[in-house]
Design a protein around this motif. Sequence first.
Motif, PDB file in Angstrom:
ATOM      1  N   LEU A  69     -28.633  37.696 -95.178  1.00  0.00           N
ATOM      2  CA  LEU A  69     -29.189  38.068 -96.474  1.00  0.00           C
ATOM      3  C   LEU A  69     -28.114  38.679 -97.368  1.00  0.00           C
ATOM      4  O   LEU A  69     -28.056  38.403 -98.565  1.00  0.00           O
ATOM      5  CB  LEU A  69     -30.344  39.054 -96.286  1.00  0.00           C
ATOM      6  CG  LEU A  69     -31.022  39.570 -97.558  1.00  0.00           C
ATOM      7  CD1 LEU A  69     -31.642  38.426 -98.351  1.00  0.00           C
ATOM      8  CD2 LEU A  69     -32.083  40.604 -97.201  1.00  0.00           C
ATOM      9  N   LYS A  70     -27.238  39.481 -96.779  1.00  0.00           N
ATOM     10  CA  LYS A  70     -26.143  40.088 -97.543  1.00  0.00           C
ATOM     11  C   LYS A  70     -25.247  39.007 -98.147  1.00  0.00           C
ATOM     12  O   LYS A  70     -24.871  39.078 -99.316  1.00  0.00           O
ATOM     13  CB  LYS A  70     -25.332  40.999 -96.615  1.00  0.00           C
ATOM     14  CG  LYS A  70     -24.126  41.616 -97.258  1.00  0.00           C
ATOM     15  CD  LYS A  70     -23.355  42.433 -96.243  1.00  0.00           C
ATOM     16  CE  LYS A  70     -22.044  42.928 -96.822  1.00  0.00           C
ATOM     17  NZ  LYS A  70     -21.272  43.680 -95.839  1.00  0.00           N
ATOM     18  N   ASP A  71     -24.913  38.003 -97.347  1.00  0.00           N
ATOM     19  CA  ASP A  71     -24.075  36.906 -97.838  1.00  0.00           C
ATOM     20  C   ASP A  71     -24.776  36.112 -98.940  1.00  0.00           C
ATOM     21  O   ASP A  71     -24.148  35.702 -99.911  1.00  0.00           O
ATOM     22  CB  ASP A  71     -23.675  35.981 -96.691  1.00  0.00           C
ATOM     23  CG  ASP A  71     -22.769  36.668 -95.681  1.00  0.00           C
ATOM     24  OD1 ASP A  71     -22.143  37.689 -96.037  1.00  0.00           O
ATOM     25  OD2 ASP A  71     -22.699  36.194 -94.532  1.00  0.00           O
ATOM     26  N   GLU A  72     -26.080  35.888 -98.787  1.00  0.00           N
ATOM     27  CA  GLU A  72     -26.832  35.154 -99.803  1.00  0.00           C
ATOM     28  C   GLU A  72     -26.901  35.933-101.112  1.00  0.00           C
ATOM     29  O   GLU A  72     -26.757  35.367-102.191  1.00  0.00           O
ATOM     30  CB  GLU A  72     -28.253  34.854 -99.309  1.00  0.00           C
ATOM     31  CG  GLU A  72     -28.322  33.827 -98.210  1.00  0.00           C
ATOM     32  CD  GLU A  72     -29.729  33.647 -97.671  1.00  0.00           C
ATOM     33  OE1 GLU A  72     -30.679  34.216 -98.239  1.00  0.00           O
ATOM     34  OE2 GLU A  72     -29.879  32.941 -96.667  1.00  0.00           O
ATOM     35  N   LEU A  73     -27.132  37.243-101.011  1.00  0.00           N
ATOM     36  CA  LEU A  73     -27.269  38.060-102.216  1.00  0.00           C
ATOM     37  C   LEU A  73     -25.945  38.247-102.951  1.00  0.00           C
ATOM     38  O   LEU A  73     -25.948  38.562-104.145  1.00  0.00           O
ATOM     39  CB  LEU A  73     -27.862  39.426-101.864  1.00  0.00           C
ATOM     40  CG  LEU A  73     -29.354  39.447-101.565  1.00  0.00           C
ATOM     41  CD1 LEU A  73     -29.777  40.819-101.081  1.00  0.00           C
ATOM     42  CD2 LEU A  73     -30.157  39.048-102.789  1.00  0.00           C
ATOM     43  N   ALA A  74     -24.828  38.066-102.257  1.00  0.00           N
ATOM     44  CA  ALA A  74     -23.524  38.258-102.896  1.00  0.00           C
ATOM     45  C   ALA A  74     -23.337  37.316-104.087  1.00  0.00           C
ATOM     46  O   ALA A  74     -22.682  37.669-105.061  1.00  0.00           O
ATOM     47  CB  ALA A  74     -22.405  38.074-101.888  1.00  0.00           C
ATOM     48  N   GLY A  75     -23.928  36.138-104.045  1.00  0.00           N
ATOM     49  CA  GLY A  75     -23.780  35.177-105.130  1.00  0.00           C
ATOM     50  C   GLY A  75     -24.929  35.177-106.120  1.00  0.00           C
ATOM     51  O   GLY A  75     -24.968  34.346-107.018  1.00  0.00           O
ATOM     52  N   VAL A  76     -25.860  36.105-105.981  1.00  0.00           N
ATOM     53  CA  VAL A  76     -27.050  36.120-106.835  1.00  0.00           C
ATOM     54  C   VAL A  76     -26.769  36.900-108.120  1.00  0.00           C
ATOM     55  O   VAL A  76     -26.151  37.953-108.104  1.00  0.00           O
ATOM     56  CB  VAL A  76     -28.243  36.749-106.070  1.00  0.00           C
ATOM     57  CG1 VAL A  76     -29.395  37.052-107.000  1.00  0.00           C
ATOM     58  CG2 VAL A  76     -28.688  35.827-104.961  1.00  0.00           C
ATOM     59  N   LYS A  77     -27.255  36.329-109.230  1.00  0.00           N
ATOM     60  CA  LYS A  77     -27.178  37.020-110.518  1.00  0.00           C
ATOM     61  C   LYS A  77     -28.511  36.784-111.223  1.00  0.00           C
ATOM     62  O   LYS A  77     -28.918  35.652-111.419  1.00  0.00           O
ATOM     63  CB  LYS A  77     -26.030  36.482-111.360  1.00  0.00           C
ATOM     64  CG  LYS A  77     -25.879  37.185-112.684  1.00  0.00           C
ATOM     65  CD  LYS A  77     -24.665  36.643-113.427  1.00  0.00           C
ATOM     66  CE  LYS A  77     -24.534  37.294-114.774  1.00  0.00           C
ATOM     67  NZ  LYS A  77     -23.385  36.753-115.530  1.00  0.00           N
ATOM     68  N   ILE A  78     -29.187  37.875-111.537  1.00  0.00           N
ATOM     69  CA  ILE A  78     -30.469  37.747-112.235  1.00  0.00           C
ATOM     70  C   ILE A  78     -30.324  38.277-113.651  1.00  0.00           C
ATOM     71  O   ILE A  78     -29.435  39.069-113.950  1.00  0.00           O
ATOM     72  CB  ILE A  78     -31.612  38.483-111.499  1.00  0.00           C
ATOM     73  CG1 ILE A  78     -31.328  39.980-111.386  1.00  0.00           C
ATOM     74  CG2 ILE A  78     -31.858  37.878-110.145  1.00  0.00           C
ATOM     75  CD1 ILE A  78     -32.482  40.779-110.829  1.00  0.00           C
ATOM     76  N   THR A  79     -31.218  37.825-114.528  1.00  0.00           N
ATOM     77  CA  THR A  79     -31.204  38.242-115.923  1.00  0.00           C
ATOM     78  C   THR A  79     -32.492  38.980-116.224  1.00  0.00           C
ATOM     79  O   THR A  79     -33.578  38.520-115.882  1.00  0.00           O
ATOM     80  CB  THR A  79     -31.085  37.008-116.841  1.00  0.00           C
ATOM     81  OG1 THR A  79     -29.912  36.289-116.471  1.00  0.00           O
ATOM     82  CG2 THR A  79     -30.971  37.430-118.290  1.00  0.00           C
ATOM     83  N   ILE A  80     -32.345  40.129-116.864  1.00  0.00           N
ATOM     84  CA  ILE A  80     -33.504  40.920-117.264  1.00  0.00           C
ATOM     85  C   ILE A  80     -33.453  41.088-118.776  1.00  0.00           C
ATOM     86  O   ILE A  80     -32.446  41.533-119.333  1.00  0.00           O
ATOM     87  CB  ILE A  80     -33.518  42.295-116.572  1.00  0.00           C
ATOM     88  CG1 ILE A  80     -33.624  42.118-115.063  1.00  0.00           C
ATOM     89  CG2 ILE A  80     -34.662  43.156-117.099  1.00  0.00           C
ATOM     90  CD1 ILE A  80     -33.569  43.402-114.267  1.00  0.00           C
ATOM     91  N   LYS A  81     -34.547  40.707-119.423  1.00  0.00           N
ATOM     92  CA  LYS A  81     -34.636  40.838-120.880  1.00  0.00           C
ATOM     93  C   LYS A  81     -35.353  42.141-121.217  1.00  0.00           C
ATOM     94  O   LYS A  81     -36.342  42.486-120.582  1.00  0.00           O
ATOM     95  CB  LYS A  81     -35.375  39.653-121.484  1.00  0.00           C
ATOM     96  CG  LYS A  81     -34.642  38.345-121.324  1.00  0.00           C
ATOM     97  CD  LYS A  81     -35.382  37.208-121.961  1.00  0.00           C
ATOM     98  CE  LYS A  81     -34.602  35.912-121.745  1.00  0.00           C
ATOM     99  NZ  LYS A  81     -35.298  34.767-122.313  1.00  0.00           N
ATOM    100  N   ASP A 110     -39.153  37.284-108.705  1.00  0.00           N
ATOM    101  CA  ASP A 110     -39.590  36.207-109.599  1.00  0.00           C
ATOM    102  C   ASP A 110     -38.516  35.135-109.792  1.00  0.00           C
ATOM    103  O   ASP A 110     -38.822  33.942-109.797  1.00  0.00           O
ATOM    104  CB  ASP A 110     -39.997  36.776-110.964  1.00  0.00           C
ATOM    105  CG  ASP A 110     -41.246  37.640-110.879  1.00  0.00           C
ATOM    106  OD1 ASP A 110     -41.979  37.552-109.865  1.00  0.00           O
ATOM    107  OD2 ASP A 110     -41.500  38.413-111.835  1.00  0.00           O
ATOM    108  N   GLN A 111     -37.261  35.550-109.956  1.00  0.00           N
ATOM    109  CA  GLN A 111     -36.206  34.602-110.290  1.00  0.00           C
ATOM    110  C   GLN A 111     -35.569  33.941-109.075  1.00  0.00           C
ATOM    111  O   GLN A 111     -35.208  32.772-109.122  1.00  0.00           O
ATOM    112  CB  GLN A 111     -35.118  35.297-111.121  1.00  0.00           C
ATOM    113  CG  GLN A 111     -35.611  35.726-112.485  1.00  0.00           C
ATOM    114  CD  GLN A 111     -34.556  36.456-113.289  1.00  0.00           C
ATOM    115  OE1 GLN A 111     -33.355  36.299-113.044  1.00  0.00           O
ATOM    116  NE2 GLN A 111     -34.986  37.260-114.244  1.00  0.00           N
ATOM    117  N   LYS A 112     -35.410  34.679-107.987  1.00  0.00           N
ATOM    118  CA  LYS A 112     -34.695  34.134-106.827  1.00  0.00           C
ATOM    119  C   LYS A 112     -35.526  34.068-105.555  1.00  0.00           C
ATOM    120  O   LYS A 112     -35.086  33.509-104.553  1.00  0.00           O
ATOM    121  CB  LYS A 112     -33.428  34.950-106.547  1.00  0.00           C
ATOM    122  CG  LYS A 112     -32.464  35.007-107.710  1.00  0.00           C
ATOM    123  CD  LYS A 112     -31.883  33.649-108.011  1.00  0.00           C
ATOM    124  CE  LYS A 112     -30.912  33.743-109.176  1.00  0.00           C
ATOM    125  NZ  LYS A 112     -30.338  32.475-109.542  1.00  0.00           N
TER     126      LYS A 112
END
Length: 147
Positions: free
Chosen positions: A68-80, A104-106
């Motif tokens: 999970l740590k490796d997967e989250l390293a590449g995650v970028k979410i956007t919050i408006k 919601d996003q990932k």
Amino acid sequence: MKVLLIKDVKGLGKAGEVKEVKDGYGNNFLIGKGLAKAATDAVLRQWEAAKRNEAQIKEYEISQNEKLKDELAGVKITIKTKLGANGTPFGSITKDEIAKALKDQKGYEIDKKSLECDNIKALGEHEISIKLTHQIHAKFKIEVVGE
């Protein structure tokens, strides 16, 4: 009599140790209060099997959290967020909003209590840390943009 301690007993030993005690103390106090079991071969085998099982579960949890740590390293979410009169965010981005946006996003469901960040009060990109089990920390990025 020999007993296997199930819980730590002050002045006697830690859980998992086999101790030689007097019969009355062992039967009436230790076994009677659920602090120990009589150290028979069956009880000792059962204790060892339970310890091996716990070790396997812990090893599995660690491997899943590392994944999970490796997967989250590449995650970028956007919050408006809404902007105030001078172009700064109106209010702040909370842990609850970050956890909801991540789900919601990932699709990652993270407890908001495991997020390690303050409320975000500025636009731009921010790095968020998540405290997973077994002292594993994951990081991902969020971008705060105005509406």
